[in-house]
Design a protein around this motif. Structure first.
Motif, PDB file in Angstrom:
ATOM      1  N   PRO A  32       0.923  -1.227   0.174  1.00  0.00           N
ATOM      2  CA  PRO A  32      -0.109   0.108  -0.127  1.00  0.00           C
ATOM      3  C   PRO A  32       0.981   1.329  -0.087  1.00  0.00           C
ATOM      4  N   ARG A  33       0.368   2.384  -0.527  1.00  0.00           N
ATOM      5  CA  ARG A  33       0.831   3.636  -0.376  1.00  0.00           C
ATOM      6  C   ARG A  33       0.277   4.525   0.731  1.00  0.00           C
ATOM      7  N   THR A  34       1.086   5.012   1.697  1.00  0.00           N
ATOM      8  CA  THR A  34       0.333   5.817   2.643  1.00  0.00           C
ATOM      9  C   THR A  34       0.554   7.420   2.559  1.00  0.00           C
ATOM     10  N   ALA A  35      -0.164   8.294   3.055  1.00  0.00           N
ATOM     11  CA  ALA A  35      -0.083   9.657   2.958  1.00  0.00           C
ATOM     12  C   ALA A  35      -0.940  10.215   4.143  1.00  0.00           C
ATOM     13  N   SER A  36      -0.381  11.413   4.665  1.00  0.00           N
ATOM     14  CA  SER A  36      -1.013  12.166   5.613  1.00  0.00           C
ATOM     15  C   SER A  36      -1.255  13.634   5.448  1.00  0.00           C
ATOM     16  N   VAL A  37      -2.362  14.231   5.865  1.00  0.00           N
ATOM     17  CA  VAL A  37      -2.464  15.541   5.736  1.00  0.00           C
ATOM     18  C   VAL A  37      -3.263  16.119   6.824  1.00  0.00           C
ATOM     19  N   TRP A  38      -2.933  17.253   7.354  1.00  0.00           N
ATOM     20  CA  TRP A  38      -3.843  17.988   8.324  1.00  0.00           C
ATOM     21  C   TRP A  38      -4.701  19.076   7.832  1.00  0.00           C
ATOM     22  N   ALA A  39      -5.811  18.213   7.831  1.00  0.00           N
ATOM     23  CA  ALA A  39      -7.093  18.994   7.348  1.00  0.00           C
ATOM     24  C   ALA A  39      -8.193  19.207   8.275  1.00  0.00           C
ATOM     25  N   PHE A  40      -9.293  19.996   7.923  1.00  0.00           N
ATOM     26  CA  PHE A  40     -10.369  19.943   8.821  1.00  0.00           C
ATOM     27  C   PHE A  40     -10.191  19.856  10.241  1.00  0.00           C
ATOM     28  N   ASP A  41      -8.737  20.584  10.684  1.00  0.00           N
ATOM     29  CA  ASP A  41      -8.450  20.719  11.953  1.00  0.00           C
ATOM     30  C   ASP A  41      -8.375  19.086  12.833  1.00  0.00           C
ATOM     31  N   THR A  42      -7.840  18.079  11.968  1.00  0.00           N
ATOM     32  CA  THR A  42      -7.718  16.721  12.281  1.00  0.00           C
ATOM     33  C   THR A  42      -6.272  16.221  11.300  1.00  0.00           C
ATOM     34  N   LEU A  43      -6.129  14.993  11.904  1.00  0.00           N
ATOM     35  CA  LEU A  43      -4.992  14.259  11.171  1.00  0.00           C
ATOM     36  C   LEU A  43      -5.691  13.441   9.819  1.00  0.00           C
ATOM     37  N   CYS A  44      -5.686  13.766   8.695  1.00  0.00           N
ATOM     38  CA  CYS A  44      -6.227  12.685   7.843  1.00  0.00           C
ATOM     39  C   CYS A  44      -5.401  11.732   7.148  1.00  0.00           C
ATOM     40  N   SER A  45      -5.477  10.697   6.941  1.00  0.00           N
ATOM     41  CA  SER A  45      -4.438   9.709   6.416  1.00  0.00           C
ATOM     42  C   SER A  45      -5.144   8.696   5.230  1.00  0.00           C
ATOM     43  N   ALA A  46      -4.232   8.271   4.467  1.00  0.00           N
ATOM     44  CA  ALA A  46      -4.678   7.357   3.300  1.00  0.00           C
ATOM     45  C   ALA A  46      -3.720   6.208   3.115  1.00  0.00           C
ATOM     46  N   THR A  47      -4.432   5.027   3.120  1.00  0.00           N
ATOM     47  CA  THR A  47      -3.734   3.835   2.809  1.00  0.00           C
ATOM     48  C   THR A  47      -4.252   3.383   1.643  1.00  0.00           C
ATOM     49  N   VAL A  48      -3.785   3.217   0.405  1.00  0.00           N
ATOM     50  CA  VAL A  48      -4.347   2.943  -0.813  1.00  0.00           C
ATOM     51  C   VAL A  48      -3.421   1.942  -1.791  1.00  0.00           C
ATOM     52  N   TYR A  49      -4.362   1.114  -2.288  1.00  0.00           N
ATOM     53  CA  TYR A  49      -3.490   0.090  -3.317  1.00  0.00           C
ATOM     54  C   TYR A  49      -3.661   0.471  -4.649  1.00  0.00           C
ATOM     55  N   GLY A  50      -2.656   0.288  -5.459  1.00  0.00           N
ATOM     56  CA  GLY A  50      -2.744   0.611  -7.009  1.00  0.00           C
ATOM     57  C   GLY A  50      -2.537   2.110  -7.190  1.00  0.00           C
ATOM     58  N   GLY A  51      -2.459   2.527  -8.358  1.00  0.00           N
ATOM     59  CA  GLY A  51      -2.546   4.010  -8.840  1.00  0.00           C
ATOM     60  C   GLY A  51      -1.205   4.645  -8.768  1.00  0.00           C
ATOM     61  N   PRO A  52      -0.903   5.877  -8.500  1.00  0.00           N
ATOM     62  CA  PRO A  52       0.218   6.434  -8.704  1.00  0.00           C
ATOM     63  C   PRO A  52       1.085   6.016  -7.448  1.00  0.00           C
ATOM     64  N   ASP A  53       2.747   6.294  -7.785  1.00  0.00           N
ATOM     65  CA  ASP A  53       3.756   5.893  -6.671  1.00  0.00           C
ATOM     66  C   ASP A  53       3.496   6.745  -5.286  1.00  0.00           C
ATOM     67  N   SER A  54       3.052   8.138  -5.389  1.00  0.00           N
ATOM     68  CA  SER A  54       2.683   8.622  -4.266  1.00  0.00           C
ATOM     69  C   SER A  54       1.128   9.411  -4.288  1.00  0.00           C
ATOM     70  N   VAL A  55       0.574   9.232  -3.128  1.00  0.00           N
ATOM     71  CA  VAL A  55      -0.897   9.814  -3.400  1.00  0.00           C
ATOM     72  C   VAL A  55      -0.937  10.936  -2.201  1.00  0.00           C
ATOM     73  N   GLN A  56       0.248  11.454  -1.958  1.00  0.00           N
ATOM     74  CA  GLN A  56       0.358  12.443  -0.995  1.00  0.00           C
ATOM     75  C   GLN A  56      -0.234  13.946  -1.620  1.00  0.00           C
ATOM     76  N   SER A  57      -0.124  13.957  -2.722  1.00  0.00           N
ATOM     77  CA  SER A  57      -0.466  15.402  -3.514  1.00  0.00           C
ATOM     78  C   SER A  57      -1.828  15.438  -3.914  1.00  0.00           C
ATOM     79  N   PRO A  58      -2.272  14.250  -4.525  1.00  0.00           N
ATOM     80  CA  PRO A  58      -3.722  14.323  -4.584  1.00  0.00           C
ATOM     81  C   PRO A  58      -4.497  14.122  -3.417  1.00  0.00           C
ATOM     82  N   LEU A  59      -4.092  13.508  -2.312  1.00  0.00           N
ATOM     83  CA  LEU A  59      -4.841  13.437  -1.109  1.00  0.00           C
ATOM     84  C   LEU A  59      -5.147  15.131  -0.471  1.00  0.00           C
ATOM     85  N   GLU A  60      -3.907  15.743  -0.675  1.00  0.00           N
ATOM     86  CA  GLU A  60      -3.906  16.947   0.172  1.00  0.00           C
ATOM     87  C   GLU A  60      -4.631  17.862  -0.845  1.00  0.00           C
ATOM     88  N   ALA A  61      -4.601  17.881  -2.105  1.00  0.00           N
ATOM     89  CA  ALA A  61      -5.412  18.575  -2.979  1.00  0.00           C
ATOM     90  C   ALA A  61      -6.822  18.490  -2.892  1.00  0.00           C
TER      91      ALA A  61
END
Ligand code: AMP
Ligand code: MG
Length: 346
Positions: A32-61
């Motif tokens: 899995p790829r993982t990413a995390s972003v501080w948004a909505f005044d809380t920690l938001c994280s993603a654990t995803v399979y497949g897709g791009p090598d990094s999901v940090q920027s799409p998650l943040e966007a």
């Protein structure tokens, strides 16, 4: 013996190569790829399979976009500055969300109410150290009530200055939907998004299995039960999420618009499961205020309307009882010995 072994090795290698080829051909990288972003005044994280090598920027966007579509103030609240002011919708997404919220307010008889803003600003549970004075609660309460504001096609028209909208109970559910859509469009084949305990699930793991989501024990740090499912949102409202204590009493962030105080409905938490994350978010807050009996009735009303995907619930009561609606019977298993299954009181 020796001969057989030497024959096996190439066969094994071939199988490995074929396996790797299949995985890459299907785009199903098992890690899995993982990413995390501080948004909505809380920690938001993603654990995803497949897709791009990094999901940090799409998650943040997508989370920033979600914040921008819904929020005017830094804390999700917006206030009318003059009598009769129209607070225009910021986007069509916000319009749809708020119009749905008005419907849920009606069906919950005002237990769920986005106009709770003056009251939630007064309590300011994340920062406060003591409850507000009674007269201040009464003053704020006089400004609360969705029936005193008109939800039109353009926005919400308030009768009095100081009235306002608080999107704290709906924003994260809708942002989870948006983020999952974006990641799927980028080729992710499965994933878990966790927006401060509000979970969005889509697709499957590379081995085809569903996701297992723990339902938090409101009185501890572990899980009281497990849901096994996918392609849905699992949204929890609980008195353990945000609170302060004063003179031995806990004051939490889910307010009862009838009393102007933290809701006391015999519940420790409610989890709502629905494909529509925004709706699940509204319903979890509404059900927390209503309690198990009236909360299950609200879910029945929503489901009977046929306007949205089915919404199901897990109500965790103060006495340790756990009420589970029929649609989750197969997906839910209670794992903690500190809790017991219970039917909703008739
Ligand atoms: P949630 O954690 O989704 O249940 O949302 C709780 C947040 O929604 C609070 O922090 C307030 O901002 C807001 N809120 C509190 N009480 C209510 C209510 N009765 N109806 C609608 N929003 C509420
Ligand atoms: Mg909510």
């Amino acid at each position: 013996m020796e001969g057989r072994r030497s024959l096996k090795r190439p066969a094994c290698l071939l199988l490995c190569v074929l396996f790797l080829f299949c995985l890459s051909a299907c785009g199903a990288d098992p890690s899995p790829r993982t990413a995390s972003v501080w948004a909505f005044d809380t920690l938001c994280s993603a654990t995803v399979y497949g897709g791009p090598d990094s999901v940090q920027s799409p998650l943040e966007a997508s989370l920033r976009e979600g914040e921008g579509l819904l929020r005017a103030g830094t804390d999700g609240r917006r206030f009318a500055e003059a009598d009769g002011q129209l607070l225009e919708f910021l986007s069509s997404e916000e319009a749809e969300l708020i119009q749905t919220a008005w419907q849920i307010s009606d069906w919950s008889d005002g237990a769920f109410d986005l106009t709770v803003a003056p009251l939630s600003a007064l309590w300011d549970v994340s920062r406060a150290t003591r409850p507000p004075a009674e007269e201040d609660i009464a003053r704020a309460l006089a400004l609360v009530g969705y029936r005193t504001a008109e939800c039109t096609a353009e926005g919400v028209c308030f009768s009095k200055a100081g009235q306002g909208l608080d999107l704290g109970a709906v924003a994260k559910g809708s942002a989870g939907d948006r983020a999952a859509e974006r990641l799927q469009a980028l080729g992710c084949t499965g994933g878990v998004l966790d927006l401060g305990g509000n979970i969005k699930l889509f697709g499957a793991k590379p081995d085809g299995s569903l996701f297992r989501v723990g339902i938090r024990d409101p009185r501890g740090d572990s899980a009281l039960g497990i849901l096994t499912l996918t392609d849905t949102s699992v949204i929890t409202s609980g008195s353990y999420e945000r609170y302060f204590e004063y003179e031995g009493v806990r004051y939490h962030h889910i307010l009862d618009p009838r009393t102007g105080r933290p809701a006391e409905s015999g519940l420790l938490s409610v989890t709502v499961v629905c494909k529509d994350g925004a709706l699940a978010d509204m319903l979890s807050t509404a059900c927390f205020v209503l309690g198990a009996e009236r909360g299950t009735a609200l879910l029945d009303t929503v489901n009977a309307s046929g306007r949205w995907p089915a919404a199901e619930g897990i109500f965790v009561l103060e006495d340790g009882g756990v009420v589970v609606t029929a649609g989750l019977e197969d997906a839910f298993s209670l794992t903690s010995k500190d809790y017991f299954r219970k039917e909703a009181d008739p």
